[in-house]
Design a protein around this motif. Structure first.
Motif, PDB file in Angstrom:
ATOM      1  N   ILE A  73       0.733  -0.976   0.241  1.00 42.65           N
ATOM      2  CA  ILE A  73       0.336   0.066  -0.526  1.00 42.65           C
ATOM      3  C   ILE A  73       0.941   1.724   0.213  1.00 42.65           C
ATOM      4  N   LEU A  74       2.056   1.186  -0.058  1.00 41.17           N
ATOM      5  CA  LEU A  74       2.917   2.609  -0.219  1.00 41.17           C
ATOM      6  C   LEU A  74       3.568   2.782  -0.420  1.00 41.17           C
ATOM      7  N   SER A  75       4.958   1.514  -1.105  1.00 39.82           N
ATOM      8  CA  SER A  75       5.411   1.721  -2.204  1.00 39.82           C
ATOM      9  C   SER A  75       4.478   1.664  -3.699  1.00 39.82           C
ATOM     10  N   LYS A  76       4.001   0.223  -3.597  1.00 37.29           N
ATOM     11  CA  LYS A  76       2.623   0.326  -4.754  1.00 37.29           C
ATOM     12  C   LYS A  76       3.588  -1.119  -5.447  1.00 37.29           C
ATOM     13  N   HIS A  77       4.675  -1.772  -5.354  1.00 37.79           N
ATOM     14  CA  HIS A  77       5.297  -2.574  -5.545  1.00 37.79           C
ATOM     15  C   HIS A  77       4.102  -4.065  -6.084  1.00 37.79           C
ATOM     16  N   LEU A  78       4.117  -5.085  -6.406  1.00 33.66           N
ATOM     17  CA  LEU A  78       3.064  -6.085  -6.159  1.00 33.66           C
ATOM     18  C   LEU A  78       4.547  -7.246  -5.994  1.00 33.66           C
ATOM     19  N   ARG A  79       3.206  -8.371  -5.062  1.00 34.90           N
ATOM     20  CA  ARG A  79       4.610  -9.605  -5.013  1.00 34.90           C
ATOM     21  C   ARG A  79       3.993 -10.305  -5.677  1.00 34.90           C
ATOM     22  N   ILE A  80       4.276 -11.969  -5.436  1.00 32.08           N
ATOM     23  CA  ILE A  80       3.324 -13.183  -5.951  1.00 32.08           C
ATOM     24  C   ILE A  80       4.308 -13.708  -4.363  1.00 32.08           C
ATOM     25  N   LEU A  81       2.895 -14.557  -3.120  1.00 32.81           N
ATOM     26  CA  LEU A  81       3.775 -15.216  -1.964  1.00 32.81           C
ATOM     27  C   LEU A  81       3.201 -17.022  -2.670  1.00 32.81           C
TER      28      LEU A  81
END
Length: 151
Positions: free
Chosen positions: A116-124
């Motif tokens: 929510i801060l940096s807007k980067h995405l990740r897959i877990l």
């Protein structure tokens, strides 16, 4: 967020990070591996910090409120994402995104989240190991679909 964005944010907040950590300029310069003169120049906004300095600051002061405010609770993940954009390169254990993350998709044990801060995405994966990170929502969504489908 780009490398330049990160450099600018950390450069602008370096004095605050140092003050929050309780260090003098001499000690901070020694800790992050720059001269006191360079640190003063960065703090006064005359020059930006170099990428290596930014990485050192984020790594060594990742638990300060200022760094957490800039990048969330995993600032090193933000740096890794920028440095290695779009590459499946690690399986880092996470806390599953309880704080700072919103879920975008969930399928076959995989989760696509956005910070929510940096807007980067990740897959877990189902055990909350990070297997992919990107700032590009389209490529992250596409990679999520591939992984979740077992490709």
């Amino acid at each position: 967020m780009t490398r330049d964005d990160i450099i600018m944010k950390v450069s602008e907040k370096l004095r605050l990070i140092r003050t929050e950590a309780g260090y003098t300029q001499d000690k901070m310069a020694d800790i992050i591996g720059v001269s006191k003169k360079t640190l003063v120049q960065i703090e006064k906004g005359r020059v930006p910090a170099g990428w290596s300095t930014v990485v050192a600051v984020c790594a060594l002061f990742r638990e300060t409120e200022t760094v957490q405010f800039l990048f969330g609770n995993e600032p090193l993940e933000v740096l890794e994402t920028v440095a290695r954009e779009g590459i499946d390169y690690r399986k880092g254990k996470t806390m599953g995104g309880k704080i700072w993350w919103r879920e975008i998709k969930r399928k076959n044990g995989y989760i696509l989240q956005q910070n929510i801060l940096s807007k980067h995405l990740r897959i877990l994966d189902e055990e909350h190991y990070r297997i992919y990170s990107s700032f590009d929502e389209e490529s992250a969504s596409q990679r999520f679909d591939e992984i979740a489908a077992g490709k």
